[in-house]
Design a protein around this motif. Structure first.
Motif, PDB file in Angstrom:
ATOM      1  N   GLN A   4       0.839  -1.185   0.000  1.00 57.50           N
ATOM      2  CA  GLN A   4       0.000   0.000   0.000  1.00 57.50           C
ATOM      3  C   GLN A   4       0.884   1.249   0.000  1.00 57.50           C
ATOM      4  N   ILE A   5       0.308   2.386   0.332  1.00 51.97           N
ATOM      5  CA  ILE A   5       1.005   3.670   0.229  1.00 51.97           C
ATOM      6  C   ILE A   5       1.057   4.339   1.597  1.00 51.97           C
ATOM      7  N   ALA A   6       2.166   4.983   1.886  1.00 52.00           N
ATOM      8  CA  ALA A   6       2.286   5.833   3.072  1.00 52.00           C
ATOM      9  C   ALA A   6       2.766   7.208   2.609  1.00 52.00           C
ATOM     10  N   VAL A   7       2.019   8.239   2.941  1.00 47.00           N
ATOM     11  CA  VAL A   7       2.438   9.605   2.610  1.00 47.00           C
ATOM     12  C   VAL A   7       3.173  10.148   3.833  1.00 47.00           C
ATOM     13  N   PHE A   8       4.485   9.914   3.852  1.00 43.48           N
ATOM     14  CA  PHE A   8       5.261  10.268   5.036  1.00 43.48           C
ATOM     15  C   PHE A   8       5.866  11.665   4.969  1.00 43.48           C
ATOM     16  N   GLU A   9       5.672  12.357   3.852  1.00 47.60           N
ATOM     17  CA  GLU A   9       6.046  13.768   3.808  1.00 47.60           C
ATOM     18  C   GLU A   9       5.075  14.523   2.912  1.00 47.60           C
ATOM     19  N   GLU A  10       4.479  15.556   3.484  1.00 48.69           N
ATOM     20  CA  GLU A  10       3.784  16.587   2.712  1.00 48.69           C
ATOM     21  C   GLU A  10       4.636  17.834   2.871  1.00 48.69           C
ATOM     22  N   ASN A  11       5.242  18.283   1.794  1.00 45.52           N
ATOM     23  CA  ASN A  11       6.282  19.304   1.893  1.00 45.52           C
ATOM     24  C   ASN A  11       5.893  20.634   1.269  1.00 45.52           C
ATOM     25  N   GLY A  12       6.543  21.693   1.743  1.00 40.66           N
ATOM     26  CA  GLY A  12       6.353  23.026   1.207  1.00 40.66           C
ATOM     27  C   GLY A  12       7.259  24.000   1.935  1.00 40.66           C
ATOM     28  N   SER A  13       6.992  25.267   1.747  1.00 35.94           N
ATOM     29  CA  SER A  13       7.806  26.294   2.402  1.00 35.94           C
ATOM     30  C   SER A  13       6.927  27.324   3.106  1.00 35.94           C
ATOM     31  N   LYS A  14       5.687  26.937   3.419  1.00 30.92           N
ATOM     32  CA  LYS A  14       4.736  27.872   4.034  1.00 30.92           C
ATOM     33  C   LYS A  14       4.127  27.263   5.289  1.00 30.92           C
ATOM     34  N   HIS A  15       3.628  28.150   6.156  1.00 37.35           N
ATOM     35  CA  HIS A  15       2.951  27.659   7.362  1.00 37.35           C
ATOM     36  C   HIS A  15       1.771  28.568   7.731  1.00 37.35           C
ATOM     37  N   ASP A  48      10.324  25.966   5.473  1.00 37.47           N
ATOM     38  CA  ASP A  48       9.768  26.789   6.553  1.00 37.47           C
ATOM     39  C   ASP A  48       8.292  26.450   6.726  1.00 37.47           C
ATOM     40  N   GLN A  49       8.020  25.249   7.287  1.00 35.27           N
ATOM     41  CA  GLN A  49       6.667  24.707   7.214  1.00 35.27           C
ATOM     42  C   GLN A  49       6.189  24.077   8.530  1.00 35.27           C
ATOM     43  N   GLY A  50       6.690  24.534   9.642  1.00 33.83           N
ATOM     44  CA  GLY A  50       6.303  23.921  10.908  1.00 33.83           C
ATOM     45  C   GLY A  50       4.825  24.071  11.221  1.00 33.83           C
ATOM     46  N   GLN A  51       4.261  23.037  11.802  1.00 33.77           N
ATOM     47  CA  GLN A  51       2.882  23.112  12.280  1.00 33.77           C
ATOM     48  C   GLN A  51       2.836  23.715  13.678  1.00 33.77           C
ATOM     49  N   ILE A  52       3.794  23.321  14.512  1.00 33.40           N
ATOM     50  CA  ILE A  52       3.899  23.840  15.877  1.00 33.40           C
ATOM     51  C   ILE A  52       5.252  24.525  16.016  1.00 33.40           C
ATOM     52  N   PHE A  53       5.223  25.802  16.349  1.00 31.38           N
ATOM     53  CA  PHE A  53       6.453  26.560  16.559  1.00 31.38           C
ATOM     54  C   PHE A  53       6.749  26.632  18.061  1.00 31.38           C
ATOM     55  N   PHE A  54       8.029  26.756  18.384  1.00 29.16           N
ATOM     56  CA  PHE A  54       8.379  26.891  19.799  1.00 29.16           C
ATOM     57  C   PHE A  54       9.629  27.741  19.948  1.00 29.16           C
ATOM     58  N   SER A  55       9.703  28.400  21.091  1.00 28.56           N
ATOM     59  CA  SER A  55      10.879  29.146  21.514  1.00 28.56           C
ATOM     60  C   SER A  55      11.192  28.670  22.929  1.00 28.56           C
ATOM     61  N   PRO A  56      12.242  29.151  23.567  1.00 29.67           N
ATOM     62  CA  PRO A  56      12.522  28.692  24.928  1.00 29.67           C
ATOM     63  C   PRO A  56      11.376  28.923  25.908  1.00 29.67           C
ATOM     64  N   GLY A  57      10.516  29.919  25.632  1.00 27.44           N
ATOM     65  CA  GLY A  57       9.469  30.215  26.605  1.00 27.44           C
ATOM     66  C   GLY A  57       8.047  30.114  26.089  1.00 27.44           C
ATOM     67  N   VAL A  69       5.110  28.031  23.138  1.00 23.26           N
ATOM     68  CA  VAL A  69       4.741  27.060  22.107  1.00 23.26           C
ATOM     69  C   VAL A  69       3.408  27.500  21.523  1.00 23.26           C
ATOM     70  N   TRP A  70       3.297  27.518  20.181  1.00 25.53           N
ATOM     71  CA  TRP A  70       2.025  27.919  19.581  1.00 25.53           C
ATOM     72  C   TRP A  70       1.831  27.212  18.240  1.00 25.53           C
ATOM     73  N   GLY A  71       0.576  27.060  17.866  1.00 20.45           N
ATOM     74  CA  GLY A  71       0.234  26.386  16.624  1.00 20.45           C
ATOM     75  C   GLY A  71       0.099  27.369  15.475  1.00 20.45           C
ATOM     76  N   MET A  72       0.497  26.917  14.282  1.00 22.57           N
ATOM     77  CA  MET A  72       0.282  27.656  13.052  1.00 22.57           C
ATOM     78  C   MET A  72      -1.019  27.155  12.408  1.00 22.57           C
ATOM     79  N   PRO A  73      -1.568  27.883  11.431  1.00 23.23           N
ATOM     80  CA  PRO A  73      -2.825  27.443  10.821  1.00 23.23           C
ATOM     81  C   PRO A  73      -2.853  25.988  10.363  1.00 23.23           C
ATOM     82  N   PRO A  74      -1.774  25.422   9.760  1.00 28.75           N
ATOM     83  CA  PRO A  74      -1.844  24.011   9.376  1.00 28.75           C
ATOM     84  C   PRO A  74      -2.041  23.068  10.563  1.00 28.75           C
ATOM     85  N   PHE A  75      -1.536  23.478  11.742  1.00 26.63           N
ATOM     86  CA  PHE A  75      -1.760  22.675  12.942  1.00 26.63           C
ATOM     87  C   PHE A  75      -3.249  22.579  13.239  1.00 26.63           C
ATOM     88  N   TYR A  76      -3.961  23.698  13.123  1.00 23.07           N
ATOM     89  CA  TYR A  76      -5.397  23.679  13.412  1.00 23.07           C
ATOM     90  C   TYR A  76      -6.164  22.902  12.351  1.00 23.07           C
TER      91      TYR A  76
END
Length: 352
Positions: free
Chosen positions: A168-179, A221-230, A232-239
């Motif tokens: 069968q098929i596994a889509v293990f990467e959906e790639n881009g440069s936007k978030h 540059d496509q993270g769903q969840i961004f984080f810094s030392p203090g 953590v927040w979701g980007m639109p693709p996360f939602y």
């Protein structure tokens, strides 16, 4: 690469995620056998005992392992390179299977649908590889249209080469440069496509799940969840992902569209709940809904939606600016209709 395998598995345990990871094709067969014994062996084995000594008494129970990643992608469509990958796959597959026969393997030969080498790889790994990893794009808000074609074509080729194949098929990467919103819609249309082919697609994994703020170093540059030392927040693709996970229903029903909306529909096993997954790329759109034999139990319908300008994204200062909006709306049971916002992904949850 910042995750060690064991760190990754412990992260998956804490987040209740089914793990899958890729190993380098140039690992030694002995190291891969020892790794499997360490991860899945009981305490009576040499490496299972070492895992227990390290504080994890219970086996990790790893089920999915990918051998390689995007193999034969860079130097063109060369049979000798595919042959070399097949040889490495077989070597590592044999070593790991001797330690755990329940493992499911994903093969990572780069998919070139028009190449005769695809049949060559398929016939060599059919019965050994459980899945073929297909990588798709996600930046185009209608990316799912191309993914739909790729999935259908890929499976058609599998069946033409062996009508009884279990690969069968596994889509293990959906790639881009936007978030931003654009990527959220692209991810939603991709999942609509995968939902249409869910009987033979294992999963869809959008890159990147986690991304350190302002430390992206490879143009993806496509993270769903961004984080810094203090923070953590979701980007639109996360939602977009979260909406689908929280509103999953197991049965897909036929959906027909007149116009430009991208739509799939799912049903609960008791046939009492209907979900409409709708992506609208463009201006606000008033739409009539024909629910066939599905009768609304009342006028109230739950709506979950994320919308905005295509470039919109969240920031540390405004981490929740673009997220899922939940509303209870009123729909006329006799003439159901809905106005889909501009540039939006919407789920309508309808009860019978």
């Amino acid at each position: 690469n910042g995750f060690g395998i064991e760190e990754f598995l412990q992260f998956c345990e804490k987040t209740n995620i089914t793990p899958s990871f890729a190993v380098n094709i140039y690992e030694t067969a002995q190291d891969m056998a020892d790794m499997v014994e360490y991860l899945n062996g009981d305490q009576s084995t040499e490496w299972g005992a070492k895992r227990a000594e390290n504080g994890h008494v219970k086996p990790y129970g790893v089920k999915y392992v990918e051998i390689g990643n995007e193999e034969v992608i860079f130097n063109g469509d060369k049979k000798e390179d595919y042959k070399a990958y097949i040889e490495r796959f077989n070597l590592l597959h044999t070593a790991m299977t001797k330690k755990d026969t329940t493992l499911k393997f994903i093969q990572a030969a780069w998919w070139r649908p028009e190449s005769p080498n695809m049949e060559y790889v398929f016939r060599a790994l059919n019965g050994k590889a459980d899945y073929w990893d297909l990588h798709v794009g996600g930046d185009d808000p209608m990316a799912g249209l191309e993914t739909d074609k790729q999935l259908a074509g890929m499976m058609q080729k599998f069946k033409s080469w062996d009508v009884n194949t279990k690969m069968q098929i596994a889509v293990f990467e959906e790639n881009g440069s936007k978030h931003g919103i654009q990527r959220a819609l692209g991810h939603a249309t991709n999942l609509n496509a995968i939902r249409k082919h869910s009987e033979y697609v294992l999963t869809s994994s959008p890159a990147n799940a986690l991304q350190p703020y302002r430390q992206n170093d490879n143009d993806w540059d496509q993270g769903q969840i961004f984080f810094s030392p203090g923070q953590v927040w979701g980007m639109p693709p996360f939602y977009s992902q979260k909406m689908q996970a929280e509103n999953h229903l197991p049965l897909r029903v036929e959906s027909l569209v007149e116009g430009t909306l991208n739509v799939t529909a799912t049903l609960s096993e008791d046939a009492k709940t209907l979900m409409l997954h709708v992506v609208n790329v463009g201006p606000e759109l008033a739409t009539s809904l024909n629910l066939g034999g599905f009768r609304l139990s009342g006028k109230d319908v739950n709506s979950y939606s994320i919308a905005g300008d295509l470039n919109s994204r969240n920031s540390p200062a405004h981490p929740d600016q673009f997220k899922t909006e939940h509303k209870t709306i009123t729909i006329d049971p006799q003439n159901p209709s809905y106005i889909f916002p501009s540039n939006s992904y919407t789920i309508l949850k309808i009860k019978q």
